[in-house]
Motif scaffolding. Structure first.
Motif, mmCIF file in Angstrom:
data_model
loop_
_atom_site.group_PDB
_atom_site.id
_atom_site.type_symbol
_atom_site.label_atom_id
_atom_site.label_comp_id
_atom_site.label_asym_id
_atom_site.label_seq_id
_atom_site.Cartn_x
_atom_site.Cartn_y
_atom_site.Cartn_z
ATOM 1 N N ASP A 165 0.843 -1.206 0.000
ATOM 2 C CA ASP A 165 0.000 0.000 0.000
ATOM 3 C C ASP A 165 0.876 1.254 0.000
ATOM 4 N N GLU A 166 1.897 1.211 0.832
ATOM 5 C CA GLU A 166 2.860 2.308 0.906
ATOM 6 C C GLU A 166 3.514 2.527 -0.464
ATOM 7 N N LEU A 167 3.909 1.431 -1.095
ATOM 8 C CA LEU A 167 4.531 1.533 -2.423
ATOM 9 C C LEU A 167 3.555 2.150 -3.430
ATOM 10 N N LEU A 168 2.298 1.735 -3.343
ATOM 11 C CA LEU A 168 1.290 2.260 -4.268
ATOM 12 C C LEU A 168 1.115 3.775 -4.079
ATOM 13 N N GLU A 169 1.110 4.209 -2.813
ATOM 14 C CA GLU A 169 1.009 5.656 -2.553
ATOM 15 C C GLU A 169 2.159 6.409 -3.193
ATOM 16 N N ARG A 170 3.349 5.838 -3.055
ATOM 17 C CA ARG A 170 4.533 6.503 -3.636
ATOM 18 C C ARG A 170 4.448 6.521 -5.157
ATOM 19 N N ILE A 171 3.939 5.417 -5.734
ATOM 20 C CA ILE A 171 3.772 5.369 -7.196
ATOM 21 C C ILE A 171 2.806 6.472 -7.633
ATOM 22 N N LEU A 172 1.706 6.616 -6.887
ATOM 23 C CA LEU A 172 0.681 7.605 -7.255
ATOM 24 C C LEU A 172 1.222 9.037 -7.173
ATOM 25 N N GLU A 173 2.170 9.260 -6.260
ATOM 26 C CA GLU A 173 2.790 10.590 -6.178
ATOM 27 C C GLU A 173 3.493 10.952 -7.489
ATOM 28 N N HIS A 174 3.913 9.926 -8.228
ATOM 29 C CA HIS A 174 4.633 10.171 -9.488
ATOM 30 C C HIS A 174 3.752 9.955 -10.717
ATOM 31 N N THR A 175 2.471 9.734 -10.496
ATOM 32 C CA THR A 175 1.573 9.478 -11.622
ATOM 33 C C THR A 175 0.936 10.786 -12.082
ATOM 34 N N PRO A 176 1.014 11.076 -13.375
ATOM 35 C CA PRO A 176 0.459 12.344 -13.858
ATOM 36 C C PRO A 176 -1.070 12.352 -13.867
ATOM 37 N N GLU A 177 -1.610 13.558 -13.971
ATOM 38 C CA GLU A 177 -3.048 13.727 -14.079
ATOM 39 C C GLU A 177 -3.492 13.169 -15.428
ATOM 40 N N GLY A 178 -4.649 12.531 -15.447
ATOM 41 C CA GLY A 178 -5.159 12.025 -16.721
ATOM 42 C C GLY A 178 -6.448 11.269 -16.516
ATOM 43 N N PRO A 179 -7.224 11.146 -17.592
ATOM 44 C CA PRO A 179 -8.526 10.489 -17.482
ATOM 45 C C PRO A 179 -8.402 8.970 -17.478
ATOM 46 N N GLN A 180 -9.438 8.288 -17.015
ATOM 47 C CA GLN A 180 -9.498 6.831 -17.089
ATOM 48 C C GLN A 180 -9.585 6.422 -18.562
#
Ligand code: GDP
Ligand code: K
Ligand code: MG
Length: 302
Positions: A165-180
């Motif tokens: 879960d922690e790793l996923l949070e960190r990944i999301l910090e680096h994920t750009p804005e964008g639509p589904q």
């Protein structure tokens, strides 16, 4: 704000790349086995949450390889890196705590080329459940930080779902804005029939000894959803490059092939949510691992 991103999973064979992806997706998308080089093609898994969609690009392990097929494996890992928004490098912490010299051999060579790709790098220090001396972990992480100054480090157990879960949070910090981009119930960008062939290949890996599985390929010849209302009829061919292997795959009185078939049928049925009738055939095709046309037909070459 909704986020959308492609996340490359790279690292040495058996680091746990496919396991991590499957843990996130809660469903088996990539095949996992204790043998290296189980993941041949680039497989993507789609994780959809309320405010993000991530495409995980599972890749074959990065290591020195020979032959046409093997060159393709290596290329596909670097291609995944090039098309990603962030990269997660997985490594087997238990292995390197026990054999520190392997760290220099397997991870150090990745630092420069991966960093130069210019993507944020997260290092998932995996298999912490297997690190016996827990006080080894901190000095090990310190050594890693020295080796890879640009990276962020997250200790995880992909198998047990610890730290993920922690790793996923960190990944999301680096994920750009964008639509589904994909419907929320779609779990892979790869077609179901390809995933089915991967499931059969996984069962081959588990049931066959030594080098044998590396010379096998699986092709779905028929995928019939219409003839029978109650089930999907699937015909698949297992190709092997040597005559002598055919008998080993089939086994005494067909016992081995039967076991592979029944295990694969269960998993495929679970994957597609319908009953499955699966027929397996074994054919010899000499030299297929060096045949560009055939490799292309299997989706193993550009
Ligand atoms: P890949 O080659 O990097 O895709 O590695 P796999 O996902 O196929 O995993 C290789 C082996 O390591 C399999 O037997 C997995 O069950 C095992 N494995 C992966 N992650 C963990 C973990 O966190 N802990 C333990 N104990 N085993 C793991
Ligand atoms: K593996
Ligand atoms: Mg894999």
């Amino acid at each position: 704000m909704h986020k959308f991103g492609m996340i490359a999973l790279i690292g040495p064979p058996n680091a746990g790349k496919s396991t991590l992806m499957n843990t996130y997706l809660g469903q088996k998308v990539a095949i996992v086995s204790p043998k290296p080089q189980t993941t041949r093609n680039r497989i993507s898994g789609i994780l959809t949450t309320d405010d993000a969609q991530l495409i995980f690009l599972d890749t074959p392990g990065i290591h020195r390889l020979r032959g046409k097929m093997n060159r393709f494996l290596l290329e596909s890992a670097w291609n995944a890196l090039a098309s990603s928004d962030a990269v997660v490098v997985l490594l087997d912490a238990a292995l390197y705590c026990a054999k520190p010299h392997l760290l220099d051999k397997e991870i150090a060579p990745l630092v420069k080329p991966v960093s130069e790709a210019g993507r944020p790098v997260l290092v998932a220090v995996n298999k912490i459940d297997r690190v016996k001396e827990k006080d080894q972990l901190l000095p090990f992480m310190a050594k890693l930080a020295e080796l890879w100054p640009e990276a962020e480090f997250v200790p995880v157990s992909a198998l047990k779902g610890k730290g993920t879960d922690e790793l996923l949070e960190r990944i999301l910090e680096h994920t750009p804005e964008g639509p589904q981009m994909f419907p929320e119930d779609q779990i892979s960008t790869v077609p179901l029939r390809f995933m089915a062939s991967e499931i059969i290949r996984e069962k081959l890996f588990y049931s066959l000894r030594q080098e044998l599985p590396y010379s096998t390929a699986v092709e779905i010849e028929e995928w019939d959803e219409k003839s029978r209302e109650d089930m999907v009829v699937i015909n698949a061919v297992i190709y092997t490059s040597r005559k002598s292997h055919k008998g080993m795959i089939i086994g005494k009185q067909g016992a081995n092939l039967k076991a592979i078939g029944s295990q694969a049928r269960k998993d495929i049925a679970e994957l597609i949510g319908r009953k499955v009738h699966l027929e397996l055939w074994v054919k010899v095709r000499e030299g297929w691992t060096e045949d560009p046309g055939f490799l292309r037909a299997l989706g193993l070459g550009e």
